[in-house]
Design a protein around this motif. Structure first.
Motif: not given
Length: 391
Positions: A180-181, A286, A289, A291, A306, A308, A310, A348-351
């Protein structure tokens, strides 16, 4: 306590430890009062109990201490210092100085026996208390100065040795929540009663450092009973605060455990651990994870997961996604390899989603995901990040 005697003096110094009584052992003896043999047995036991001073109870339930009990770390050591004039004349300016010598320091203890006048046979004393904060051998050093009736100054010292041992043993384990973030950290504390008697553990609290908030996952009751060698487990969750830290995972100072207990007779003890340190998880630049992923899928029917990614470093990353199909023969990727994920700013992150086709029955692992850092020409490999059941 071992008393190392000095030469003969007019003043005698006595040091006695003050301790609470203990519960008297109770043994039930079944005898028939109408039986002659039974009455003889009962009378013999009663006479033996009275004759043995060590078994004579104070009241019906407690016994006076018969020996110097263990002193444990975190307890308050209380003793009585007494000066007795055993000479035939008055002595003046009687002063007692008390120091506690440990392996690391010599600490003066408060003693108000200063400038006393003692006539023949008179005595004066004081109760001194000190919270024991260090393990190992301790030496109580008592220095006495006084003047005799002839005006000569006298001086002597007495040494009392005693060991200090651990009443409890604390073992800790850290678990990093990497999925988790929030960068939560979980602390498991195992507390064992290493003393020789029963204790009631009244308080176990994690006092976090300035970088974390703490919450007990398994709040303890008001008191936990621990017999000798008993172990209890406590679990705490630490959540990073927003103090402008660019990377909370780098903070290794967690906080301190504060523990408080009472013995069977109500004597209080308290211990606090040194600052607990965890090993920061090594994410690298990096972190990937999962999701969302289904638990079960149908064979030869596509499904989606999905993911993610980071950015865990302090610079922007230009990332590209590819697949290693050799590492995952049971599932086929139905998406383009070599796809750009774009620029990702620091922290930051991207999905992104992946469409997959299962071709083999049974449990299948999601593997073969490769994320390339275009600028540094570095490849991050992710295998066995999730499992699905194909039926």
């Amino acid at each position: 306590m071992a008393d190392l005697q000095g030469p003969s003096q007019t003043i005698t110094l006595k040091v006695m430890r003050l301790a609470r009584p203990k519960f008297a052992p109770f043994t039930s003896l079944c005898v028939d009062p109408e039986d002659d043999v039974g009455r003889i047995i009962q009378q013999t036991v009663q006479r033996k109990t009275i004759d043995e001073g060590s078994q004579w109870p104070i009241g019906d339930f407690i016994l006076a201490p018969q020996q110097f009990e263990n002193i444990y770390l975190g307890e308050t050591f209380t003793f009585y210092v007494s000066c007795i004039n055993e000479g035939n004349d008055q002595v003046d300016e009687v002063t007692v100085k008390v120091d506690l010598q440990t392996n690391s320091q010599k600490q003066p203890l408060p003693c108000k026996l200063d400038g006393l006048k003692l006539v023949a046979g008179e005595s004066q004393g004081q109760v001194v208390s000190h919270e024991v904060k260090e393990l190992g051998q301790h030496i109580l050093v008592c220095s006495v100065t006084y003047k005799t009736s002839s005006g000569s100054s006298q001086y002597f010292r007495k040494f009392f040795k005693f060991p200090v041992t651990k009443p409890i043993d604390v073992r800790t384990k850290f678990y990093n929540a990497e999925d988790n973030l929030s960068n939560d950290v979980f602390l498991e504390a195992q507390i064992e009663n290493t003393s020789g008697g029963m204790m009631m553990l009244e308080r176990v609290v994690l006092e976090p450092s300035d970088f974390y908030d703490s919450q007990a996952i398994t709040p303890s009751p008001s008191a936990v009973q621990l017999r000798p060698k008993d172990v209890r487990q406590f679990l705490f969750c630490l959540t990073p605060k927003n103090h402008g830290i660019s990377s909370p995972k780098e903070v290794t100072n967690i906080g301190k455990l504060d523990m408080q207990w009472r013995t069977a007779m109500g004597e209080r003890g308290r211990l606090q651990t040194s600052p607990l340190q965890r090993i920061a998880p090594g994410y690298g630049d990096t972190r990937l994870s999962v999701e969302r992923v289904p638990a079960t899928v149908r064979v030869r029917q596509t499904f989606e997961v999905m993911l993610r990614v980071h950015n865990c470093c302090d610079r922007s990353l230009d990332l590209m996604l590819s697949f290693d199909t050799v590492r995952q023969p049971g599932i086929v990727y139905c998406c383009t390899s070599g796809k750009s994920l774009g620029q990702i700013p620091p922290n930051t992150s991207i999905d992104f989603g992946l469409e997959l086709l299962p071709v083999t029955l049974g449990f299948q692992s999601l593997s073969g995901i490769r994320i390339h850092d275009v600028f540094n020409k570095r490849t991050h490999e992710y295998d066995d990040i999730a499992q699905v059941f194909v039926n």
